[in-house]
Motif scaffolding. Structure first.
Motif, PDB file in Angstrom:
ATOM      1  N   ARG A 258       0.833  -1.006   0.199  1.00 19.05           N
ATOM      2  CA  ARG A 258       0.176   0.090   0.159  1.00 19.05           C
ATOM      3  C   ARG A 258       0.463   1.481  -0.045  1.00 19.05           C
ATOM      4  O   ARG A 258       1.727   1.577   0.895  1.00 19.05           O
ATOM      5  CB  ARG A 258      -0.749   0.312   1.188  1.00 19.05           C
TER       6      ARG A 258
ATOM      7  N   TRP B  50       1.527   5.447  -0.528  1.00 17.93           N
ATOM      8  CA  TRP B  50      -0.006   6.612   0.115  1.00 17.93           C
ATOM      9  C   TRP B  50       1.444   7.648  -0.545  1.00 17.93           C
ATOM     10  O   TRP B  50       3.321   8.131  -0.062  1.00 17.93           O
ATOM     11  CB  TRP B  50      -0.151   7.467   1.322  1.00 17.93           C
TER      12      TRP B  50
ATOM     13  N   LEU C 119      -9.325   1.762  -0.625  1.00 20.18           N
ATOM     14  CA  LEU C 119      -8.573   2.782  -1.170  1.00 20.18           C
ATOM     15  C   LEU C 119      -7.779   4.095  -1.053  1.00 20.18           C
ATOM     16  O   LEU C 119      -7.858   4.523  -1.752  1.00 20.18           O
ATOM     17  CB  LEU C 119      -8.413   2.440  -2.595  1.00 20.18           C
TER      18      LEU C 119
ATOM     19  N   GLN D  99      -6.941   8.917  -2.205  1.00 18.41           N
ATOM     20  CA  GLN D  99      -6.352   7.547  -2.547  1.00 18.41           C
ATOM     21  C   GLN D  99      -5.010   7.115  -2.447  1.00 18.41           C
ATOM     22  O   GLN D  99      -4.429   7.845  -2.950  1.00 18.41           O
ATOM     23  CB  GLN D  99      -6.737   7.044  -3.861  1.00 18.41           C
TER      24      GLN D  99
ATOM     25  N   LEU E 129      -2.854   3.720  -4.078  1.00 17.27           N
ATOM     26  CA  LEU E 129      -1.697   2.460  -4.542  1.00 17.27           C
ATOM     27  C   LEU E 129      -2.108   1.470  -3.511  1.00 17.27           C
ATOM     28  O   LEU E 129      -1.418   1.503  -2.568  1.00 17.27           O
ATOM     29  CB  LEU E 129      -0.923   3.253  -5.462  1.00 17.27           C
ATOM     30  N   HIS E 130      -1.968  -0.067  -4.575  1.00 15.70           N
ATOM     31  CA  HIS E 130      -2.230  -0.595  -4.034  1.00 15.70           C
ATOM     32  C   HIS E 130      -1.302  -2.012  -4.624  1.00 15.70           C
ATOM     33  O   HIS E 130      -1.878  -1.398  -6.093  1.00 15.70           O
ATOM     34  CB  HIS E 130      -3.192  -2.140  -3.546  1.00 15.70           C
ATOM     35  N   PHE E 131      -0.712  -2.303  -4.500  1.00  8.88           N
ATOM     36  CA  PHE E 131       0.414  -2.772  -5.255  1.00  8.88           C
ATOM     37  C   PHE E 131       0.224  -4.918  -5.111  1.00  8.88           C
ATOM     38  O   PHE E 131       0.868  -4.816  -3.606  1.00  8.88           O
ATOM     39  CB  PHE E 131       1.346  -3.767  -5.928  1.00  8.88           C
TER      40      PHE E 131
END
Length: 105
Positions: free
Chosen positions: A4, A6, A73, A91, A93-95
């Motif tokens: 995650r 930010w 998110l 929001q 990001l998620h990877f």
């Protein structure tokens, strides 16, 4: 595993104070949640602005939900962030982490 990320921006003159805030407030908050594997705070000074990235690793979406709430998110902010941040990005990001390697030693 999920990474995650930010992003936030401060004025350069407030960057040191914000870095201390993140270390003292945000890192313990992340680490207090079961399923948080680690936290890294990254900083880049760019002219009069300083960028911060908070990079966290989690075992699952359920673990992230325990930290951030049902909207996975949506960025999580602290009341003190209003003293530092130039804007509030809505929001993160998620990877999905597919592979990783660690230094031997």
């Amino acid at each position: 595993m999920i990474c995650r990320i930010w992003h936030g921006r401060t004025s350069r003159r407030q960057a040191d104070a914000y870095a201390r805030f993140l270390e003292q407030r945000a890192i313990p908050d992340y680490r207090s949640v079961a399923g948080n594997l680690d936290v890294a705070i990254l900083r880049r000074d760019e002219g009069d602005v300083t960028h911060f990235l908070t990079v966290t690793r989690w075992i699952s979406e359920d673990a992230i939900r325990a930290f951030a709430g049902d909207d996975l998110l949506k960025a999580k902010y602290y009341p003190e962030d209003a003293e530092f941040l130039l804007e509030f990005e809505p929001q993160v990001l998620h990877f999905e982490i597919l592979a990783e390697a660690h230094a031997s030693g």
